[in-house]
Design a protein around this motif. Structure first.
Motif: not given
Length: 824
Positions: A193, A231, A305
């Motif tokens: 991530r 995102w 997330q």
């Protein structure tokens, strides 16, 4: 893998090889959906090395996996249609290239019309499809039913069939792209991530992105590509970068196999009901909808997330009306046939076009996303042109409609976005009316004259957040727009306004121009380099010029006024504020010798135009010895201002640039002074009509990154004796000649009403399309501007155009038109 009613949406199964985690890279791609995989594939195909893709979960696990998978080619512009055509070509080639089946099936597309206006729109679309190189044919209701035997057609009046359209399996297509990228050396890292963008600011105020921080450490990079769709915004916010996307809920249902449906049944749209439906491989169906208003996903400023292969809760109450419409159109389908409800959030932008390019005042960062539920169809081609953009340092075709710099910071506010995207989702199938206005997130920006316009019964339209008068309704008539492809309700008012300017005197609010002040010892040198015109003129002189890039095409066009030996005032288009500011900023010298200040909001522009303009102005201040193309400071009724003798409507007059808080006073004084002359306020449509009558160009219509000044007929505005960016290319083109040329056409018949976006025929062959058009009250017929070229791409002379036989295609008919140097 097949799509069946019991496995749709398809969750792709794939494990990327365990690549060593890098400390540095040439390219870092953030996001492993179809856009990120497409970027990786095209970088690899172009020969780029040291490319790494980071995905926080698994490939295709975000918004890609639950997408409907439809791939339509035809879009609203030539450039966007090229993007989608490139997607179909890519998807059709992936199996042979990578060995992985993306599920591409050229099953065709079908669009229905159940009202006269929709049929007119489909006729316009089909006509433009031929210009864009997309096969499309108008068909009868009975022919529509041949594709779906259960289709109810009593209220269908026609349709259009596009045989080149198709569909893919979104997850499998992503895997195919990823495999093709890895086969050429790209490293893919799943389960990593990105937690932030590494950056610093230089002396010009430009934010240089130098890499990313991740859950496994930092990576420095030459380029960071954000392809994480919904995102992306939160990563941008954390770095102070605006990426205006926000997720909305999007619903479709999956049915068991339906009699009469085969895997080759076309991807279909019933836009009047806001519906789409397509077949699965087993004869089941996806039944989806784009309602007029939808629900933003309430996640604040951060998408979770861990939202991997995720869906939201089914919402049958919200889908009840669309489902009933499906049951009406596809007779025999009932709720009992539904086996799955898919509610997947997707990212939407404020204007229903995706985001592409480098954000304002950044370097080393490229954004690709905000797909507005069209990511599968657009991303394959968009990623190809994105790689070209990065390689070439600019667009390889006119992608201004998707350039992220079209937006301003206020459009990234959460409240603005949540309200706007609730409407944007429904735009997919709403009528593409001329002058169609957004209804949400309005009243954001206005000039100091807004209250005057309201008092005068203005019909307001919005551009870049600005509320502007389109036209003024007569007293006692409710101001508003009655949408149609034919003659709209406000047009008689606008036509009277145009004639008032042509024959008398008019008052214009042009405050929404973007405006900048450039000053310092290096200002002249900078502007001489960026502008094609000669900026080294006496103080008080104005210069109309293009801003060119290294290819010699337009980045913008503007008026430069020299206000002092080392100071310049720049006036450019309403929608160009962010783009032009960014272009200037990125070319500032590092030595601090030039400063640029945006004064758009601080200064309003009140213009007096028409044959009697100077009779109105003369009693207010000295207008003697005031040549065209000059500017001076003045005081009118104790109001300081800058008067500029220039005109965008082709009539004599002055632009009066004044502080916003004094604009209302100035307007009132001018209305009183112009009273004996019958002065009349006019709106933006009249202004646009007047400029088209004079064949004046407009950025975003006649001018873009796809045109040179020679093609646009603006070679006279270039000073060939000086050096400037792009000159070498333009000199070569000047020697060789142009292969496309802007022309002005006047219809022979008075009745047809043109809006722009109509095909142009030259000697009976498709040659281009209109970029701007309006019905001219001065001439009593429609006038249009547009680019033409020959199919053999031969050199075009002015004489060849003058001798040509031209027509404009409108609603199935060819209307003859004459080319003119200028219409009026």
């Amino acid at each position: 893998m097949e799509t069946r009613y019991d496995n749709t949406p398809v969750r792709a199964s794939f494990h990327a090889s365990d690549f060593p985690f890098p400390k540095s890279a040439r390219i870092v791609i953030v996001g492993g959906g179809i856009a990120g995989a497409g970027m990786a594939y095209h970088f690899a195909k172009a020969g780029w090395k040291d490319v790494h893709l980071l995905e926080q979960s698994k490939l295709a696990s975000g918004t890609t996996w639950h997408s409907a998978g439809q791939v339509g080619q035809l879009r609203s512009s030539s450039a966007q249609t090229k993007v989608n055509k490139a997607s179909t070509e890519l998807f059709a080639s992936l199996l042979a290239d990578t060995g992985h089946d993306p599920g591409w099936l050229q099953c065709g597309g079908l669009q229905l019309a159940s009202c006269t206006e929709r049929l007119l729109q489909l006729q316009r679309n089909a006509a433009m499809a031929e210009v864009f190189g997309v096969e499309a044919r108008l068909i009868t209701p009975e022919q529509c039913r041949e594709y779906y035997p259960m289709m109810h057609i009593a209220d269908v009046i026609g349709g259009v069939h596009l045989p080149g359209d198709g569909r893919v399996l979104p997850g499998e297509c992503t895997i195919a792209l990823a495999k093709g990228a890895m086969q050429r050396g790209v490293a893919i890292h799943e389960g990593v991530r990105v937690t932030g963008l590494l950056h610093h600011k230089d002396s010009r105020g430009i934010k240089r992105i130098t890499g990313v921080s991740t859950t496994q450490g930092e990576i420095t990079a030459e380029w960071v590509v954000l392809a994480g769709n919904m995102w992306m915004r939160q990563l941008g916010l954390a770095a102070g970068i605006d990426i205006p996307v926000y997720p909305c809920e999007h619903h479709y249902v999956v049915t068991r196999p339906i009699d009469g449906v085969t895997r080759n049944s076309p991807c279909s749209r019933d836009p009047d009901a806001g519906l789409y439906f397509r077949a699965l491989d087993d004869g089941g169906m996806k039944l989806g909808a784009f309602k007029k208003r939808s629900k933003p996903w309430q996640i604040g400023d951060a998408v979770p997330q861990d939202f991997s292969f995720g869906l939201l809760e089914p919402d049958w109450p919200d889908f009840a009306e669309p489902f009933a419409a499906h049951c009406h159109r596809l007779r025999g389908i009932t709720r009992d046939d539904v086996v799955k409800f898919v509610n997947g959030p997707e990212a939407f932008t404020p204007d229903n076009n995706f985001l592409m390019g480098q954000p304002h005042a950044t370097e080393g960062l490229f954004v690709l996303g905000g797909w507005n539920s069209a990511g599968i169809a657009c991303s394959g081609g968009a990623s190809k042109y994105a790689v070209e953009w990065i390689e070439n340092g600019g667009m390889s075709l006119d992608l201004g409609s998707v350039d992220i710099r079209r937006f301003l910071p206020f459009q990234n506010g959460r409240a603005y976005l949540q309200e706007r995207v609730s409407e944007v989702l429904g735009l997919h199938y709403q009528m593409a009316w001329p002058n169609r206005q957004m209804e949400t997130s309005r009243g954001i920006r206005a000039s100091g004259l807004y209250d005057r316009h309201r008092a005068l019964n203005a019909v307001f339209v919005e551009t870049a957040g600005w509320e502007r008068p389109l036209a003024y309704a007569p007293v006692g008539i409710e101001p508003g727009i009655g949408y149609t492809f034919l003659r709209q309700n406000w047009q008689p008012w606008a036509e009277e306004e145009s004639l008032a300017c042509r024959g008398g005197v008019a008052l214009l609010d042009q405050s929404t121009f973007a405006k900048f002040e450039a000053s310092g010892p290096g200002a002249l040198r900078l502007l001489q380099y960026l502008c094609g015109g000669n900026i080294d003129v006496p103080v008080g002189k104005t210069v109309y010029t293009g801003l060119f890039n290294a290819k010699g095409t337009f980045e913008s066009d503007l008026t430069v006024i020299r206000t002092a030996s080392e100071a310049f005032y720049l006036v450019t288009g309403t929608a160009q504020q962010s783009r032009d500011a960014d272009w200037l900023l990125k070319h500032l010298p590092n030595d601090g010798s030039v400063s640029v200040r945006d004064v758009t909001e601080a200064i309003n522009v009140v213009s007096v135009m028409g044959p009697q303009a100077f009779e109105v102005l003369a009693p207010l201040f000295d207008v003697t010895d005031f040549p065209f193309g000059t500017s001076r400071e003045a005081i009118v009724a104790d109001i300081p201002l800058r008067a500029v003798h220039i005109s965008y409507v082709g009539e004599p007059g002055l632009e009066l640039h004044v502080a916003k808080d004094r604009a209302g006073e100035l307007w009132d004084h001018l209305m009183v002074a112009g009273g004996p002359h019958g002065i009349r306020p006019i709106g933006t449509h009249a202004i646009n009509t007047l400029r088209i009558e004079k064949a004046f160009r407009a950025y975003g219509h006649e001018l873009s990154a796809a045109e040179t000044p020679l093609e646009a007929g603006l070679g006279f505005a270039v000073d060939w004796s000086k050096d400037f960016l792009g000159k070498e290319v333009l000199v070569a083109q000047k020697t060789e000649g142009v292969r496309k040329r802007l022309i002005c056409l006047v219809l022979d018949e008075p009745e047809p009403l043109l809006w722009g976006g109509e095909p142009i025929l030259w000697d009976g062959e498709p040659a281009g399309y209109t970029t701007s058009a309006a019905w001219s009250p001065t001439l009593g017929r429609s006038v249009a501007l547009g680019y033409v070229k020959r199919s053999d791409r031969s050199i075009l002379s002015a004489a060849s155009v003058k001798q040509g036989s031209f027509a404009i295609h409108l609603f199935g008919r060819h209307h003859s038109a004459k080319p003119v140097t200028r219409a009026v």
